[in-house]
Design an enzyme around this catalytic site. Structure first.
Site, mmCIF file in Angstrom:
data_model
loop_
_atom_site.group_PDB
_atom_site.id
_atom_site.type_symbol
_atom_site.label_atom_id
_atom_site.label_comp_id
_atom_site.label_asym_id
_atom_site.label_seq_id
_atom_site.Cartn_x
_atom_site.Cartn_y
_atom_site.Cartn_z
ATOM 1 N N HIS A 123 0.868 -1.192 0.000
ATOM 2 C CA HIS A 123 0.000 0.000 0.000
ATOM 3 C C HIS A 123 0.898 1.233 0.000
ATOM 4 O O HIS A 123 2.135 1.108 -0.012
ATOM 5 C CB HIS A 123 -0.952 -0.038 1.198
ATOM 6 C CG HIS A 123 -0.262 -0.247 2.519
ATOM 7 N ND1 HIS A 123 0.602 0.681 3.071
ATOM 8 C CD2 HIS A 123 -0.269 -1.293 3.391
ATOM 9 C CE1 HIS A 123 1.049 0.245 4.222
ATOM 10 N NE2 HIS A 123 0.558 -0.969 4.440
ATOM 11 N N HIS B 7 3.997 1.368 2.277
ATOM 12 C CA HIS B 7 5.168 0.657 1.745
ATOM 13 C C HIS B 7 5.832 1.469 0.633
ATOM 14 O O HIS B 7 7.054 1.543 0.538
ATOM 15 C CB HIS B 7 4.759 -0.694 1.146
ATOM 16 C CG HIS B 7 4.178 -1.666 2.122
ATOM 17 N ND1 HIS B 7 2.875 -2.108 2.039
ATOM 18 C CD2 HIS B 7 4.713 -2.317 3.173
ATOM 19 C CE1 HIS B 7 2.633 -2.987 2.997
ATOM 20 N NE2 HIS B 7 3.734 -3.132 3.709
ATOM 21 N N GLN C 203 7.305 -14.760 12.996
ATOM 22 C CA GLN C 203 6.884 -13.592 13.775
ATOM 23 C C GLN C 203 5.391 -13.580 14.067
ATOM 24 O O GLN C 203 4.869 -12.618 14.616
ATOM 25 C CB GLN C 203 7.336 -12.287 13.102
ATOM 26 C CG GLN C 203 6.637 -11.944 11.816
ATOM 27 C CD GLN C 203 7.314 -10.786 11.101
ATOM 28 O OE1 GLN C 203 8.429 -10.883 10.624
ATOM 29 N NE2 GLN C 203 6.623 -9.652 11.044
ATOM 30 N N GLY D 193 9.317 1.595 8.499
ATOM 31 C CA GLY D 193 8.290 2.594 8.794
ATOM 32 C C GLY D 193 8.162 2.862 10.284
ATOM 33 O O GLY D 193 8.287 1.948 11.102
ATOM 34 N N ASP E 78 5.452 0.936 12.707
ATOM 35 C CA ASP E 78 5.847 -0.128 13.640
ATOM 36 C C ASP E 78 6.998 0.421 14.488
ATOM 37 O O ASP E 78 8.149 0.025 14.316
ATOM 38 C CB ASP E 78 6.250 -1.379 12.865
ATOM 39 C CG ASP E 78 5.100 -1.912 12.031
ATOM 40 O OD1 ASP E 78 4.335 -2.728 12.541
ATOM 41 O OD2 ASP E 78 4.950 -1.479 10.873
ATOM 42 N N VAL F 242 2.265 6.786 7.003
ATOM 43 C CA VAL F 242 1.385 7.241 5.920
ATOM 44 C C VAL F 242 -0.049 6.873 6.312
ATOM 45 O O VAL F 242 -0.316 5.733 6.712
ATOM 46 C CB VAL F 242 1.764 6.591 4.573
ATOM 47 C CG1 VAL F 242 0.795 7.029 3.477
ATOM 48 C CG2 VAL F 242 3.199 6.948 4.201
HETATM 49 P P1 AMP Z 1 4.730 -4.888 6.697
HETATM 50 O O1 AMP Z 1 4.569 -5.315 5.292
HETATM 51 O O2 AMP Z 1 3.433 -4.555 7.389
HETATM 52 O O3 AMP Z 1 5.614 -5.804 7.497
HETATM 53 O O4 AMP Z 1 5.496 -3.494 6.647
HETATM 54 C C1 AMP Z 1 6.707 -3.366 5.965
HETATM 55 C C2 AMP Z 1 7.307 -2.031 6.302
HETATM 56 O O5 AMP Z 1 6.412 -0.997 5.921
HETATM 57 C C3 AMP Z 1 7.578 -1.839 7.800
HETATM 58 O O6 AMP Z 1 8.809 -1.160 7.978
HETATM 59 C C4 AMP Z 1 6.402 -1.000 8.240
HETATM 60 O O7 AMP Z 1 6.669 -0.196 9.372
HETATM 61 C C5 AMP Z 1 6.182 -0.138 7.016
HETATM 62 N N1 AMP Z 1 4.829 0.387 6.991
HETATM 63 C C6 AMP Z 1 3.677 -0.316 7.024
HETATM 64 N N2 AMP Z 1 2.605 0.510 7.029
HETATM 65 C C7 AMP Z 1 3.096 1.776 7.013
HETATM 66 C C8 AMP Z 1 2.502 3.076 7.025
HETATM 67 N N3 AMP Z 1 1.186 3.247 7.064
HETATM 68 N N4 AMP Z 1 3.321 4.143 7.002
HETATM 69 C C9 AMP Z 1 4.682 3.979 6.975
HETATM 70 N N5 AMP Z 1 5.292 2.782 6.960
HETATM 71 C C10 AMP Z 1 4.522 1.692 6.989
#
Ligand code: AMP
Length: 287
Positions: free
Chosen positions: A38, A41, A65, A151, A154, A180
């Site tokens: 999204h 990412h 995880q 991001g 997290d 975001v």
């Molecule tokens: P995930 O696919 O959920 O494991 O996220 C992958 C990376 O994208 C991680 O570093 C998250 O912190 C980051 N991320 C996920 N959602 C957001 C967001 N809304 N804003 C900024 N970074 C994000």
């Protein structure tokens, strides 16, 4: 337009590719993800694109995880859409291994931090950060990036990765990217797709609770207990919400604080129906 994006599933192949890039003097950037991409990412990838020559993203739903009762099987996946989104922001390589490739039958090593995983999400997700630290270690060793982008959504994960990179002397620069949000304020997340229409409305409570806290701080409230209480009131005023935690804590150690005296983290985890959502903000005292 012809596509030059490459999809690599094999660890040896990725390592060989990384060695070649390094030999030719290229700077490698890694953005680890679990896919179902999204705008959050994509913001990381756009930042990554600016940071180096070769932009590698990983797409890997890491089984270690997820807890036994968590959503590993249900986690949303859409590889074709992910490829075209990655292409649109200039990703060079998608590293997307199978779980059996990352963890063979005899696998037995993990990376654990002492303190940071004890707070916030730690108590309700006991093995989560061990899984995260371990998979990020593996990804850093496989992709060999100069820069890795994560991001702030997290927040605890980012804090843990920064600490681990420092403690274990990984030769990588970690960059954090701000959260975001959707136009109404909901933090973007792959898990938002689980929400029904009603739940989507209740999901906004997290952002509203953080806003309430920031407003209270602006009005002069410094007591952490009071801030937690009023944020919790906001959360509970929406149907179908159940608080996991509301924490006002030190942004470095993640330990709870009693008062807001400088930049302070407010972090939330809330169940909306069967979906657990997280969000956070840094509470600041305006001068
Ligand atoms: P995930 O696919 O959920 O494991 O996220 C992958 C990376 O994208 C991680 O570093 C998250 O912190 C980051 N991320 C996920 N959602 C957001 C967001 N809304 N804003 C900024 N970074 C994000």
């Amino acid at each position: 337009m012809e596509s030059y994006i490459r999809i690599i599933k094999n660890i040896d192949h990725m390592q060989q590719e990384a060695r070649q890039l390094l030999q030719t003097g290229k700077t490698i950037v890694l953005v680890p993800t679990m896919g179902y991409l999204h705008e959050g990412h994509l913001a990381l990838m756009r930042e990554g694109r600016k940071q180096g020559d070769a932009l590698v993203i990983s797409i890997f739903v890491n089984p270690t995880q997820f807890g036994p009762a968590e959503d590993f099987q249900a986690y949303p996946r859409d590889p074709d859409r992910d490829v075209s989104l990655a292409e649109s922001v200039g990703v060079d390589i998608i590293f997307t291994p199978e779980a059996e490739v990352m963890y063979d039958k005899a696998y037995q090593t993990s990376v654990d931090l002492e303190m940071l995983p004890r707070y916030l999400c730690g108590p309700s997700r006991p093995s989560h950060f061990s899984g995260v630290a371990t998979v990020v270690t593996k990804l850093l060793n496989i992709v060999k990036p100069h820069v890795a982008v994560f991001g702030e959504k997290d927040y605890q994960q980012l804090a843990i990765i920064r600490r681990m990179v420092h403690d274990l002397n990984f030769d990588v620069r970690v960059i954090g990217v701000p959260i975001v949000r959707e136009s109404d304020g909901l933090a973007m997340s792959s898990r938002n797709t689980y929400l029904s229409e009603d739940e989507r409305r209740s999901a906004l409570s997290l952002y509203k609770a953080l806003q309430r806290a920031q407003k209270s701080v602006a009005q002069g409230i410094r007591d952490a207990g009071q801030l937690v209480h009023s944020a919790s009131e906001v959360l509970c005023s929406y149907p179908n919400t159940k608080i996991d935690y509301v924490s006002v804590c030190d942004p470095g150690t993640l330990e709870n604080v009693n008062r807001v005296e400088g930049p302070t983290l407010m972090a939330l985890a809330v169940w909306v129906g069967k979906t657990r959502l997280i969000d956070n903000t840094i509470l600041t005292i305006e001068n």
